[in-house]
Scaffold this active site. Sequence first.
Site, PDB file in Angstrom:
ATOM      1  CE  LYS A  87       4.946 -16.954  -2.429  1.00 11.55           C
ATOM      2  NZ  LYS A  87       4.208 -18.170  -2.775  1.00 11.55           N
ATOM      3  CE1 TYR A 124      -2.916  -3.252   0.730  1.00 13.89           C
ATOM      4  CE2 TYR A 124      -4.445  -1.431   0.515  1.00 13.89           C
ATOM      5  CZ  TYR A 124      -4.194  -2.783   0.516  1.00 13.89           C
ATOM      6  OH  TYR A 124      -5.221  -3.673   0.289  1.00 13.89           O
ATOM      7  CG  ASP A 132      -7.495  -6.155   1.164  1.00 16.09           C
ATOM      8  OD1 ASP A 132      -8.573  -5.864   1.701  1.00 16.09           O
ATOM      9  OD2 ASP A 132      -7.292  -6.039  -0.065  1.00 16.09           O
ATOM     10  CG  ASP A 177     -12.685  -9.396   1.357  1.00 15.52           C
ATOM     11  OD1 ASP A 177     -12.559  -8.632   2.333  1.00 15.52           O
ATOM     12  OD2 ASP A 177     -13.168  -9.036   0.266  1.00 15.52           O
TER      13      ASP A 177
END
Length: 352
Positions: free
Chosen positions: A183, A130, A240, A244
Amino acid sequence: MKLVLLPGDGIGPEISAATRRVLDTAAERFGLSLVIEEELMGHVSLARHGATITEDVLDKVREADGLILGPAATFDFKDESRGEINPSMFFRKRLDLFANIRPSRTYEGVPDRVGPFDLVVVRENTEGFYTDRNMESGNGEILVTADVAIAIRRITRLCCERIAKTAFELASARRGKVTFVHKANVLKTTDGMFLDICRDMAKSYPDILTEDFLVDAMMAHVVRAPARFDVIVTTNMYGDILSDLTAELSGSLGLGGSINAGAHYAMAQASHGSAPDIAGKDIANPISLILSTAQLLAWYGHRKNEQAYVDASSAIEKAVSEAVRRGEATQDIGGKLGTAAAGEAVCRWVAL
Ligand SMILES: NC(=O)c1ccc[n+]([C@@H]2O[C@H](COP(=O)([O-])OP(=O)(O)OC[C@H]3O[C@@H](n4cnc5c(N)ncnc54)[C@H](O)[C@@H]3O)[C@@H](O)[C@H]2O)c1
Ligand SMILES: CC(C)[C@H](C(=O)O)[C@@H](O)C(=O)O
């Protein structure tokens, strides 16, 4: 408690109205002195003030005790210089709301997808992917062309440490387990640092069980056995996406609570978007914003040592469970009610 409410775009006004009714009901039952000031955000603000969110609203939020941010049609916003600002990122960065805490749990009465679970995604909220920005050299020369786009993913020790600490503190008050999602096999410097810092933090919490998963495999683990997770900590974009998934696995995107918290400010915000496909039809599930707002009341109550706000928060959470258990809910979770009526059902249980 003074709150700023920004209903926003799409389903925002509908779920905000339902949330406001629940807040008013809780205020009456628990004797809270709530002042709610509604301001513009999103397309309506762009049309009226030339920006989707303004400095004036930011000032009001700074003077208030909390913010309730509805969803914005952020995909429509392309050019910040024309006032098309992403309100979520605006508040997260300007108020340094570094921890995005997103609980997901299953409910009796909601059609089962992967079995029962109760977990919290703790998402770093201010950096990672971001920090997207064109690269410029020192003399202002832009190092991208029409055919090359570059984004920088920034990971810092400060942000890793504070989000890891948030996760461990939360796990200490829950079932005592933290899962690190990363990761680091590929992104060795950035996610490697995040993982190292999480492991270091674990040394200060010897009673907390820890484990870690690569983010891709994590998707399989969450779908396969969600009940194994308690607190999951991860960087911005993984969080994020993962939140969801966990919200939808619990029954619907419309069920996931979300608070964005920093050292001084906090913002309740539904974890879903403006849902243009169902906007204006009185079918959106208001529970995500209602539960996020309950998180905000608890945050304020703990901070100010005002038990009535903590009690009101618990009562709203219980009321949601009760309404949902009886099928007094919207169609995305198997009910037959509209947005407003589903909100009223929660109000009835809050008032009891
Ligand atoms: N916090 C935010 O402001 C936020 C978050 C995500 C997306 N967005 C923006 O929202 C717009 C729409 O994005 P999208 O369609 O990708 O994602 P979305 O979350 O708005 O919708 C995804 C799907 O979930 C459903 N859904 C979402 N919320 C629901 C609810 N409360 N009740 C029932 N169903 C619900 C929608 O109908 C849709 O089918 C885009 O402009 C996007 O950029 C904003
Ligand atoms: C609207 C967008 C900036 C936001 C994000 O990516 O953080 C949304 O997806 C969310 O989850 O709150």
